[in-house]
Design a protein around this motif. Sequence first.
Motif, PDB file in Angstrom:
ATOM      1  N   ARG A  96     -16.770  33.902  45.092  1.00 27.01           N
ATOM      2  CA  ARG A  96     -15.697  34.082  46.090  1.00 27.01           C
ATOM      3  C   ARG A  96     -14.541  34.901  45.534  1.00 27.01           C
ATOM      4  N   SER A  97     -14.314  34.804  44.223  1.00 32.97           N
ATOM      5  CA  SER A  97     -13.205  35.554  43.620  1.00 32.97           C
ATOM      6  C   SER A  97     -13.613  36.978  43.252  1.00 32.97           C
ATOM      7  N   VAL A 123      -5.937  35.378  39.944  1.00 33.33           N
ATOM      8  CA  VAL A 123      -6.310  34.450  38.873  1.00 33.33           C
ATOM      9  C   VAL A 123      -5.704  33.071  39.108  1.00 33.33           C
ATOM     10  N   VAL A 124      -4.514  33.016  39.674  1.00 30.83           N
ATOM     11  CA  VAL A 124      -3.865  31.734  39.959  1.00 30.83           C
ATOM     12  C   VAL A 124      -4.713  30.944  40.964  1.00 30.83           C
ATOM     13  N   ARG A 125      -5.176  31.621  41.997  1.00 29.50           N
ATOM     14  CA  ARG A 125      -6.029  30.954  43.000  1.00 29.50           C
ATOM     15  C   ARG A 125      -7.360  30.527  42.380  1.00 29.50           C
ATOM     16  N   LEU A 126      -7.959  31.400  41.581  1.00 31.91           N
ATOM     17  CA  LEU A 126      -9.221  31.072  40.911  1.00 31.91           C
ATOM     18  C   LEU A 126      -9.047  29.834  40.045  1.00 31.91           C
ATOM     19  N   ARG A 127      -7.988  29.809  39.258  1.00 27.84           N
ATOM     20  CA  ARG A 127      -7.726  28.665  38.377  1.00 27.84           C
ATOM     21  C   ARG A 127      -7.545  27.379  39.200  1.00 27.84           C
ATOM     22  N   ALA A 128      -6.827  27.477  40.315  1.00 26.89           N
ATOM     23  CA  ALA A 128      -6.604  26.301  41.175  1.00 26.89           C
ATOM     24  C   ALA A 128      -7.926  25.805  41.765  1.00 26.89           C
ATOM     25  N   VAL A 158      -9.476  31.068  30.205  1.00 27.07           N
ATOM     26  CA  VAL A 158      -8.510  31.858  29.438  1.00 27.07           C
ATOM     27  C   VAL A 158      -8.930  33.318  29.428  1.00 27.07           C
ATOM     28  N   GLU A 159      -7.938  34.183  29.401  1.00 21.69           N
ATOM     29  CA  GLU A 159      -8.215  35.607  29.264  1.00 21.69           C
ATOM     30  C   GLU A 159      -8.706  35.842  27.841  1.00 21.69           C
ATOM     31  N   THR A 160      -9.727  36.685  27.695  1.00 23.04           N
ATOM     32  CA  THR A 160     -10.258  36.921  26.357  1.00 23.04           C
ATOM     33  C   THR A 160      -9.205  37.601  25.499  1.00 23.04           C
ATOM     34  N   ALA A 161      -9.206  37.265  24.229  1.00 24.71           N
ATOM     35  CA  ALA A 161      -8.204  37.789  23.298  1.00 24.71           C
ATOM     36  C   ALA A 161      -8.247  39.303  23.237  1.00 24.71           C
ATOM     37  N   LEU A 162      -9.429  39.892  23.259  1.00 22.36           N
ATOM     38  CA  LEU A 162      -9.569  41.335  23.184  1.00 22.36           C
ATOM     39  C   LEU A 162      -8.883  41.998  24.371  1.00 22.36           C
TER      40      LEU A 162
END
Length: 183
Positions: free
Chosen positions: A114-115, A151-156, A172-176
């Motif tokens: 969906r995202s 991303v806020v909606r995806l996380r929720a 989490v966003e990947t460090a790279l």
Amino acid sequence: MTDLVLTLLGPDRPGLVEALADVIADHGGNWLESRMAHLAGKFAGILRVEVPPAKVAPLSAALSALQERGLRVVAEPSDGGEPPPPDEARTMDLELVGLDRPGIVREISQILARSGANVEELSTNRSSAPMSGEMLFSAKTRVRLPAGADVVRLRAELERMASDLMVEIRLVETALEAKGRAR
């Protein structure tokens, strides 16, 4: 050079990777990247090789001949597609741990779809919990989100699903990728 993506499956036994590597090297191929694993008595994998264009047909025939040794290999040309640059997409790592039950992967994949997320890697496992002995399910996933993804909606949505399924989840966003954005 021509890029080929190979998928393979066979009964697990010593020498399978060697047999595959020999065939690839004998045809001037270069082993670029791979993911392989032992699962339920089978050996399965996916790999990418590059080979001179004139060797594609002979390599494919030699790979098919490995079936006589119990290893089924399918070779397909790569589309050569590379992921978009970091400024056009975000890569996120998603980890989940909780009591095992049917449907966990479906629940996660529906939210990701969906995202607009593309699942680039997915690794799952089932193991016995140390104290209770109950079966735990764990998943590690790398996803690429399109530019402008919420991303806020995806996380929720993921947190709501985690609460419903009683699992722990981390996104989490990947460090790279994060380093690339900081520049």
